[in-house]
Design an enzyme around this catalytic site. Structure first.
Site, PDB file in Angstrom:
ATOM      1  N   CYS B 126       0.847  -1.200   0.000  1.00  0.00           N
ATOM      2  CA  CYS B 126       0.000   0.000   0.000  1.00  0.00           C
ATOM      3  C   CYS B 126       0.880   1.247   0.000  1.00  0.00           C
ATOM      4  O   CYS B 126       0.634   2.193  -0.750  1.00  0.00           O
ATOM      5  CB  CYS B 126      -0.945  -0.011   1.196  1.00  0.00           C
ATOM      6  SG  CYS B 126      -0.136  -0.019   2.800  1.00  0.00           S
ATOM      7  N   SER B 157      -6.577  -0.124  10.402  1.00  0.00           N
ATOM      8  CA  SER B 157      -6.579  -0.549   9.006  1.00  0.00           C
ATOM      9  C   SER B 157      -5.435  -1.513   8.703  1.00  0.00           C
ATOM     10  O   SER B 157      -5.285  -1.967   7.577  1.00  0.00           O
ATOM     11  CB  SER B 157      -6.503   0.662   8.078  1.00  0.00           C
ATOM     12  OG  SER B 157      -5.227   1.248   8.154  1.00  0.00           O
ATOM     13  N   ALA B 158      -4.595  -1.809   9.696  1.00  0.00           N
ATOM     14  CA  ALA B 158      -3.497  -2.757   9.478  1.00  0.00           C
ATOM     15  C   ALA B 158      -3.896  -4.094  10.088  1.00  0.00           C
ATOM     16  O   ALA B 158      -3.908  -4.250  11.304  1.00  0.00           O
ATOM     17  CB  ALA B 158      -2.215  -2.239  10.119  1.00  0.00           C
TER      18      ALA B 158
END
Lengths: 336, 292
Positions: B126, B157-158
């Protein structure tokens, strides 16, 4: 000889890297390391301020490659052992393998206080390489006690032998330290450490609180040479803890001599509590942002304190030095 | 035009988000979602939308391999090698969203079609998708001696894959900064920030250029590249203006996602899945054109 009450770990040659703008020379390292060894320090740390692999445009390029510095330090030691810092996301496992070849005997794997699970592979490698392996929970003031305990348990489950409560922003007060260290003492089996910063002039009081609550590893730096207003001052800590009846295993005169005859001579400025470092401690901002904030304030013509307060509001974590310049630019743009 | 049938392995954050991107791609048709946890949110959503759902991983997919033409792998670097071997042996195109980097790197605005003849294409990371276009924007104006990127993402979000693969992230991104971005040497840093409400993905690119005095050309090149990324990630934006300090150029970015599976703060998931869908869609069009 009485056995030591705890390990006093000196971080001058790692945390001090921030204050030195990552410009340590081989000779400075060699002289300081020899002094620490002769004074009876068990472990001391040598790395870029942001750990292995930290040399970067983001944090500052190292003047001398850290592997050379680690090797120089290890070479002059008869008894002391060299520790290295590794922050996953910045350094990688290969960096640790190289550091071990250069003579490192301890690794401290550091994550933000809520992110211990990125460190599993690095802690496992530390153990596999036979290093004394430590988990280092940074910005410990940002999480409640239960969270600190949960994350410390993760470190322990990966194989850490010591877990640190790290007050990276110099924000904690003695009762916070007591509460967190005591909670860890109750809930984990491995040893507990404390690393302080002096932004609110609380580093020594916090260190005493940590030791009294059961910490067996405590950090300091000579002449407080570390990020922000620096760390608990190693030579003062030896004096204070001896008076409290502990056995530090460190020779007071000899440690004073390294501080004043060697380290003081190469310091770029005294480790005072300035307006900026005070605001860091007050609003909970990562101590190594200090010099970057000064540079950004100058570049964009804004008040350092405004940048720091905004960084605190944004809940910036360790490593986000780029955000300082972004915030400074946004403040400058908003003004016109 | 006949659409290419898509399989996705990995029903976590990335795989599920990708499903929505595939639905919006004109040359692709979502077909199969493959996971290992029947209770996972991603598999449930795929079933609700009427796709074939396989709950026993790559093994199950190989038994129904006729249902797919192209397969995205959104599992982990460790699992990818085996997946890739099986799928390419069965004649399928593989798009790899793990940092395994078996196949060549693809970053759409830089080298979209360059490796289309290969069976396995890798989407870097990403952080790589967000920053390598900027490295290229600088290196196409003036040689870049060194480029370093810093990706800061919201902790939420990880997922577990990213966390277990953090070294692979930095290594793979650094390599792609060189191979695709055109820097002579690359370095990558990733930071997880747990702030609430979660922060939007932020990226910074620092480059050391070999020649000073090209500021206007560099800024123009950066702005043009930002527009190209915006064609598939509309929330990709510069923050402030690029900064010049001697030979150092610093570019500040934020990436807001489309909010398909994860909320908009997780631009890191969005740019990865949007880039992968873009690559597959273009590949599908080329294959269709070649057959016609």
């Amino acid at each position: 000889m009485k056995s030591r009450s705890f390990e006093l770990l000196d971080v001058t040659l790692r945390d001090g890297s921030h204050a030195m703008k990552h410009a340590f020379t081989v000779e400075q390292i060699r002289q300081t390391a020899r002094g620490l060894d002769q004074a009876g320090i068990g472990y001391f740390e040598v790395s870029h301020g942001d750990g292995l692999g930290g040399s970067s445009l983001q944090y500052g390029l190292s003047k001398v490659q850290e592997l050379q510095l680690i090797e120089a330090a290890a070479d002059v030691c008869e008894n002391s052992k060299v520790s290295v810092l590794l922050i996953p996301g910045i350094g990688i496992k290969e960096d640790l393998q190289d550091a071990v070849k250069a003579g490192a005997k301890m690794v401290r794997v550091a994550t933000h206080v809520t992110e211990a699970d990125v460190a599993a592979q690095h802690i496992a490698l530390g153990r596999e390489l036979g290093l004394k392996t430590v988990g280092f929970l940074m910005m410990a003031h940002m999480a409640p006690v239960e969270k600190v305990v949960e994350q410390a348990k993760l470190f322990e489950s990966y194989g850490a032998e010591v877990v640190y409560v790290t007050d990276s922003a110099g924000y904690m007060l003695p009762q916070d330290v007591t509460e967190k260290i005591a909670a860890l003492k109750q809930s984990i089996g491995c040893e507990i450490g404390f690393h302080g910063h002096n932004n609110l002039s609380m580093a020594m009081a916090n260190t005493v609180a940590a030791v009294e609550a059961g910490a067996t590893y405590i950090d300091g730096s000579l002449r407080a040479l570390g990020a922000g207003s620096g760390n608990t001052q190693t030579e003062v800590m030896v004096a204070v803890l001896e008076r409290l009846g502990f056995n530090t295993g460190v020779d007071l005169y000899k440690i004073m001599d390294v501080a004043n005859e060697i380290v003081a001579k190469f310091m770029q400025r005294p480790q005072e509590i300035t307006g900026s470092s005070l605001i860091m401690g007050y609003s909970g901002v990562y101590s190594s942002f200090l010099l970057h904030t000064q540079a950004a304030a100058q570049k964009f013509g804004v008040d350092e304190r405004d940048i720091l307060v905004e960084l605190g509001r944004l809940k910036a974590v360790g490593g986000q030095e780029d955000l300082i310049y972004d915030v400074a630019q946004q403040i400058a743009l908003a003004r016109v | 035009m006949k659409k290419l049938k898509v399989g996705i392995i990995g029903s976590g954050n990335i795989g599920t988000d990708l499903m929505y991107k595939i639905e919006r791609s004109d040359a692709l048709e979502m077909s199969v979602m493959v996971g290992i946890d029947p209770e996972s949110e991603g598999l449930k959503r795929a079933a609700d939308r009427g796709y074939v759902v396989i709950t026993n991983g790559i093994e199950g997919l190989m038994e129904h391999i006729e249902l797919v033409d192209i397969v995205f792998d959104a599992t982990s670097a460790y699992a990818h090698k085996n997946h890739s071997d099986l799928l390419t042996a069965a004649g399928k195109k593989v798009i790899d969203l793990t940092p395994a980097a078996i196949g060549p790197f693809t970053v759409p605005p830089v080298n979209l079609t360059e490796h289309f003849e290969k069976d396995n294409l890798n989407m870097v990371t990403c952080g790589g998708q967000a920053t390598i276009p900027m490295v290229k924007a600088i290196s196409r104006v003036v040689p870049v001696e060194y480029a370093e990127i810093v990706a800061t993402v919201a902790s939420k979000s990880a997922g577990p894959g990213t966390r277990a693969n953090i070294d692979e992230f930095t290594r793979t991104t650094a390599k792609a900064i060189e191979q695709v971005g055109g820097a002579k040497k690359g370095k990558a840093i990733i930071i997880l920030n747990p702030a609430e409400p979660p922060i939007i993905m932020r990226d910074t690119v620092h480059a050391l250029v070999e020649e000073e005095g090209k500021e206007e050309e560099i800024i123009a090149s950066i702005e043009k590249m930002v527009e190209e990324v915006q064609t598939y990630v509309p929330g990709y934006r510069l923050r402030g203006v690029p900064q010049f300090d001697g030979r150092k150029v610093s570019v500040f970015l934020e990436v807001e996602g489309a909010g398909d599976f994860f909320p908009p703060y997780s631009g890191n998931l969005d740019i990865m899945t949007a880039a992968a869908a873009r690559v597959a869609n273009e590949l599908a069009k080329q294959l269709a054109a070649a057959k016609a």
